[in-house]
Every structure is written in structure tokens, then in C-alpha cells.
Design a protein around this motif. Structure first.
Motif, PDB file in Angstrom:
ATOM      1  N   VAL A   1       0.872  -1.169   0.000  1.00 58.25           N
ATOM      2  CA  VAL A   1       0.000   0.000   0.000  1.00 58.25           C
ATOM      3  C   VAL A   1       0.908   1.217   0.000  1.00 58.25           C
ATOM      4  O   VAL A   1       1.510   1.565   1.013  1.00 58.25           O
ATOM      5  CB  VAL A   1      -0.935   0.016   1.224  1.00 58.25           C
ATOM      6  N   HIS A   2       1.029   1.856  -1.163  1.00 57.97           N
ATOM      7  CA  HIS A   2       1.984   2.950  -1.316  1.00 57.97           C
ATOM      8  C   HIS A   2       1.231   4.281  -1.348  1.00 57.97           C
ATOM      9  O   HIS A   2       0.247   4.417  -2.074  1.00 57.97           O
ATOM     10  CB  HIS A   2       2.792   2.769  -2.600  1.00 57.97           C
ATOM     11  N   PRO A   3       1.694   5.265  -0.616  1.00 58.77           N
ATOM     12  CA  PRO A   3       0.905   6.498  -0.435  1.00 58.77           C
ATOM     13  C   PRO A   3       0.512   7.225  -1.717  1.00 58.77           C
ATOM     14  O   PRO A   3      -0.589   7.762  -1.796  1.00 58.77           O
ATOM     15  CB  PRO A   3       1.836   7.368   0.423  1.00 58.77           C
ATOM     16  N   ASN A   4       1.397   7.262  -2.724  1.00 59.62           N
ATOM     17  CA  ASN A   4       1.103   8.063  -3.914  1.00 59.62           C
ATOM     18  C   ASN A   4       1.025   7.238  -5.183  1.00 59.62           C
ATOM     19  O   ASN A   4       1.148   7.772  -6.285  1.00 59.62           O
ATOM     20  CB  ASN A   4       2.163   9.165  -4.073  1.00 59.62           C
ATOM     21  N   SER A   5       0.786   5.949  -5.040  1.00 50.39           N
ATOM     22  CA  SER A   5       0.837   5.061  -6.198  1.00 50.39           C
ATOM     23  C   SER A   5      -0.241   5.379  -7.227  1.00 50.39           C
ATOM     24  O   SER A   5       0.015   5.423  -8.437  1.00 50.39           O
ATOM     25  CB  SER A   5       0.707   3.612  -5.722  1.00 50.39           C
ATOM     26  N   MET A   6      -1.462   5.599  -6.768  1.00 53.33           N
ATOM     27  CA  MET A   6      -2.561   5.913  -7.673  1.00 53.33           C
ATOM     28  C   MET A   6      -2.295   7.222  -8.418  1.00 53.33           C
ATOM     29  O   MET A   6      -2.480   7.320  -9.645  1.00 53.33           O
ATOM     30  CB  MET A   6      -3.887   5.996  -6.904  1.00 53.33           C
ATOM     31  N   LEU A   7      -1.847   8.220  -7.710  1.00 54.15           N
ATOM     32  CA  LEU A   7      -1.566   9.509  -8.328  1.00 54.15           C
ATOM     33  C   LEU A   7      -0.486   9.381  -9.396  1.00 54.15           C
ATOM     34  O   LEU A   7      -0.599   9.938 -10.492  1.00 54.15           O
ATOM     35  CB  LEU A   7      -1.137  10.516  -7.261  1.00 54.15           C
ATOM     36  N   HIS A   8       0.555   8.609  -9.098  1.00 58.09           N
ATOM     37  CA  HIS A   8       1.651   8.453 -10.057  1.00 58.09           C
ATOM     38  C   HIS A   8       1.173   7.798 -11.345  1.00 58.09           C
ATOM     39  O   HIS A   8       1.557   8.215 -12.449  1.00 58.09           O
ATOM     40  CB  HIS A   8       2.775   7.618  -9.429  1.00 58.09           C
ATOM     41  N   ILE A   9       0.333   6.778 -11.230  1.00 57.77           N
ATOM     42  CA  ILE A   9      -0.082   6.074 -12.451  1.00 57.77           C
ATOM     43  C   ILE A   9      -1.062   6.926 -13.256  1.00 57.77           C
ATOM     44  O   ILE A   9      -1.048   6.906 -14.491  1.00 57.77           O
ATOM     45  CB  ILE A   9      -0.662   4.682 -12.124  1.00 57.77           C
ATOM     46  N   LEU A  10      -1.909   7.686 -12.596  1.00 57.86           N
ATOM     47  CA  LEU A  10      -2.822   8.572 -13.319  1.00 57.86           C
ATOM     48  C   LEU A  10      -2.040   9.656 -14.064  1.00 57.86           C
ATOM     49  O   LEU A  10      -2.339   9.974 -15.224  1.00 57.86           O
ATOM     50  CB  LEU A  10      -3.826   9.200 -12.360  1.00 57.86           C
TER      51      LEU A  10
END
Length: 449
Positions: free
Chosen positions: A335-344
Motif C-alpha cells: 500500500v503505497h501512499p502516492n501510487s494511484m496519483l503516479h499512475i494517473l
């Protein structure tokens, strides 16, 4: 749990839904004329499913669809994503139509509409009819004709009611996991046929989009890709290059031909085999299709190191445990804090891309029923963190149309069996009792307050 977010922050037209898949929830695998799929066959193989379980009953959605759609509504969602089982409507994959199968999906669609839940239909979510696999499956170019006939049947039958469509679910998953490493159905391990499998899936994706556009006036047409930010374990050149190859396989393999950019052959030279052996004149143009939106399905980031033991990639994932990460899910995913933001942000850099939608997002944690409740604080926190990143991406200018939670119900989680629980609704698979978890109640407050 305080969110510091409100539904209105995302925009009035933002879509909120849950996502499911036919094989994982329906059950009734030998009922009403349904044919076998590759997952029915794969599940019978010794050791294929870690828990030794099968999906004969699954969540019994086949009989309980009305109450399950009602649960989706109760939690405040306005969209319900489900897939159609190819072998339920065409038991042999081609030819004779199973009218009972079509009637089932007609009832599901009508129930969605009756309850104010917009149906979002996925045409293929991994469950190829076994009869077609026996004829070569995705390695046989004839699959393009088989798939086109299937898609035409579905959209002509339901296109007057259903306007939102996804063509494929995660093509990199069912091709690589199913035909290269053998972890998923049909369980093949073939280095020689995988370029053909990839090429045929990519062509089918675009063909399916064109069939929908030609047959469904006003359709919103999408497809979905699994995606993960990829980082090297170190700044050393060998690890950086391994990460670049992994990024090409995990994130670029299917979207780039869809956008008319061709395959990432520079990072993945084995894809040159496609042009040499499997492509036909006009295929490059045929691969491209102007989808109305692209579904991104994200769960974790990937950290890569060089490894000469992994053909094609010459690199491997460094597990969260090896990296000393403590925040992991029941699946062992970080569970990485900014993973979703990075992929978007990464996907938004493509020129000419249209709207994006989070077509799946979720996490499996150990759940326990206590006094009739499931207090799944970690799952609630996971979704809140993802939504915060989605909102930040919107602020950054990324055009994101909606968020689909994976998943509505605790289901048959493919090769993992029933152990991992991703649902907002707890399912006792012995009694089929449903309990909305704390995370589901959180969504109800978030979406209805």
C-alpha cells in the motif's frame, strides 16, 4: 474516519460504482445450458487454485442478483459494472445461442435500471469458452472472428438498454498470466505463442470497440488496463533498464497500439515476432481505436531489479517483504501512499488520449465478523487514500470520469480461491449471508451525505 473530501468535490457527473466479474460471483456454472469456460477447467487442475476451491457456487449472484444490486444502491453507488460470461450465452463459443443465458443478463440489466443503477457491461473478463481454447484459444487468429460474432450478439441484444461498455478486462493479465507463466487459466506456458496471443487480444480489443460503435447509437465505449508505477530498486543502469522493460510490459503493451503507437518493441524485442510471424497487412491500423474513455485498474506499485532468470524481462519484482515494507494487503501487495496519483499522471501524458476512469481499485485484508459486523478500517483507509489521489490528479488537470470499487462482494478471487476478501460486502460462502462492511457504510455516508 474523516475524509476531508466530499462527493461534490469530484464533479456532478463523476461516476461512482462497484465492479464485478461473471466467473467470480455468478456460480450456476452447470445451470441452464451454460458451457464450460477455461476457468472451470483450470479450477479442476490439482494445485491450480491455492485453496483447492472452485466457483460452482461462488456468490450465487445468478440467483441473488436483485438483492446484490440493492446492496450496491444501499451503499450510495449509481453504477454497477458486471461482465457477461461468453460460455453462458454461447456454450461452445460459437454457433448455437443459449437463450436462457441471454435471458439472465436481460434480467440483470432490467434490475439495474429498475433500481437506478447504470449498467456498465464488460464483454470479456478472462472466461474464454473451453471449446474455443480447445481450438487454440487466443493463440488462434480465428479468435478474432469468434470474438466479433460474440460481441455482435451481445450488443445487438442489449444495446438498446446498455450504453456503457468495456471491451476487455486487463488484457495483459489474461495473456501473460494465462499463456506465458501459467498462473491463470488456461494454464499455458509458451514462449513461442505469447506474441500471437498478445496480438490477437489487442486486435480484438479494437474490433470490439468498432462493433459497439456501429451497433449502439450513443454508446460510451471503453476498455480497461491493469497498471502499476514501476521503479528500479537502485539507480544502477541494469536495474533502471529492467524497470523500463517491466513498465513496457505492464503499462504500455496494450494501450500504445490502441493509440496508434504500435508495440513497445525497443524495450521488448520479442514483440518483433508479431510482425515477422503473426501480423497481416493492415493490422497496425486495425489495432487503433478511438475509445471514449480508458479504464485504469490499479492496485500496487512495482519495484524491479535485474534478473537473468526471467526471460524477456531480464528483471523481477522485489517483493514488499524483501524491501521491509510493512503496509501490505492480504495479497502481499504494497500500500503505497502516492501510487494511484503516479499512475494517473503517467497515463495522462499520452497525446490524444480521452477521458480516464478508475475501473477497478481495491484491497484485500483479513476480515472478521464480530457481533454481526465487519470492522475493516484498513480497507476504508485504502479507498480514502486512493480517492484523495484521484482528486489531486483532477486538480492537476487529469480528466477522470469516475471510480469503481473492486469489488461489491467477497468473491472467488481466481487462483487465490476465496481467501482474499476485496468486497465492501462480506459473504459467508457456506450460507451466502451478506453483511455490509464498515467500508461499505463509509461509502454510503460519503456518497449520500
Amino acid at each position: 474516519m474523516t475524509s476531508f473530501l466530499h462527493r461534490a468535490d469530484f464533479g456532478a457527473d463523476f461516476i461512482w460504482g462497484t465492479a464485478t466479474a461473471a466467473f467470480q460471483i455468478e456460480g450456476a456454472t452447470i445451470s441452464d445450458g451454460r458451457g464450460a469456460s477455461v476457468w472451470d477447467t483450470f479450477s479442476q487442475k490439482r494445485g491450480a487454485i491455492k485453496t483447492g476451491e472452485n466457483a460452482l457456487m461462488a456468490c450465487d449472484f445468478y440467483n441473488r442478483y436483485a438483492t446484490d444490486i440493492a446492496l450496491n444502491k444501499e451503499m450510495g453507488f449509481d453504477a454497477f459494472r458486471f461482465s457477461i460470461s461468453w460460455s453462458r450465452v454461447l456454450p461452445l463459443g460459437t454457433g448455437r445461442v443459449n437463450e436462457a443465458g441471454l435471458a439472465f443478463y436481460d434480467r440483470v440489466i432490467d434490475e439495474c435500471i429498475r433500481q437506478g443503477q447504470t449498467p456498465w457491461v464488460t464483454l470479456f473478463h478472462w472466461d474464454l469458452p473451453q471449446a474455443l481454447e480447445d481450438r487454440g484459444g487466443w493463440a488462434n487468429r480465428d479468435v478474432l472472428t469468434w470474438f466479433a460474432d460474440y460481441v455482435t450478439l451481445i450488443v445487438r441484444t442489449f444495446g438498446h438498454k446498455v450504453k456503457h461498455w468495456f471491451v476487455l478486462n486487463e488484457p495483459s493479465a489474461f495473456t501473460i498470466l494465462g499463456y506465458l507463466v501459467g498462473m491463470h487459466a488456461p494454464g499455458r506456458r509458451s514462449f513461442t505463442s505469447i506474441p500471437a496471443v498478445i496480438h490477437h487480444a489487442a486486435l480484438a480489443q479494437a474490433d470490439g470497440g468498432r462493433i459497439i460503435r456501429d451497433n449502439v447509437p450513443g454508446a460510451v465505449i471503453g476498455t480497461t488496463f491493469s497498471c502499476s508505477p514501476v521503479e528500479p530498486i537502485s539507480p544502477m543502469k541494469r536495474d533502471v533498464q529492467a524497470a523500463q522493460r517491466a513498465n513496457a510490459l505492464l503499462n504500455r503493451l496494450f494501450i500504445e497500439p490502441t493509440l496508434g503507437l504500435g508495440y513497445p518493441v525497443q524495450e521488448l524485442p520479442f514483440l518483433k515476432t508479431i510482425d515477422k510471424r503473426f501480423a497481416k497487412p493492415g493490422d497496425r491500423e486495425r489495432l487503433a481505436f478511438d475509445f471514449d474513455l480508458i479504464g485504469l485498474q490499479h492496485y500496487f506499485r512495482v519495484v524491479v531489479e535485474q534478473s537473468m532468470l526471467v526471460p524477456y524481462l531480464w528483471g523481477r519484482d522485489v517483493s514488499p517483504n524483501r524491501r521491509g515494507v510493512e503496509a501490505i494487503t492480504e495479497m502481499g501487495w504494497e500500500v503505497h501512499p502516492n501510487s494511484m496519483l503516479h499512475i494517473l499522471r503517467q497515463f495522462s501524458l499520452y497525446d490524444g488520449a480521452h477521458k480516464w476512469i478508475v475501473a477497478e481499485s481495491g484491497a484485500a485484508f483479513f476480515d472478521q465478523v464480530e457481533h454481526g459486523q465487519v470492522i475493516d478500517t484498513a480497507r476504508t483507509a485504502y479507498h480514502l487514500q486512493c480517492l484523495q489521489q484521484v482528486r489531486q490528479a483532477q486538480t492537476d488537470g487529469v480528466d477522470i470520469a469516475g471510480y469503481f470499487v473492486w469489488t461489491l462482494l467477497d468473491n472467488f478471487e481466481w487462483a487465490e480461491g476465496y481467501r482474499p476478501r476485496f468486497g465492501l460486502v462480506h459473504v459467508d460462502h457456506r450460507t451466502q449471508q451478506r453483511i455490509i462492511k464498515q467500508s461499505g457504510h463509509w461509502f454510503r455516508h460519503f456518497l449520500t451525505d
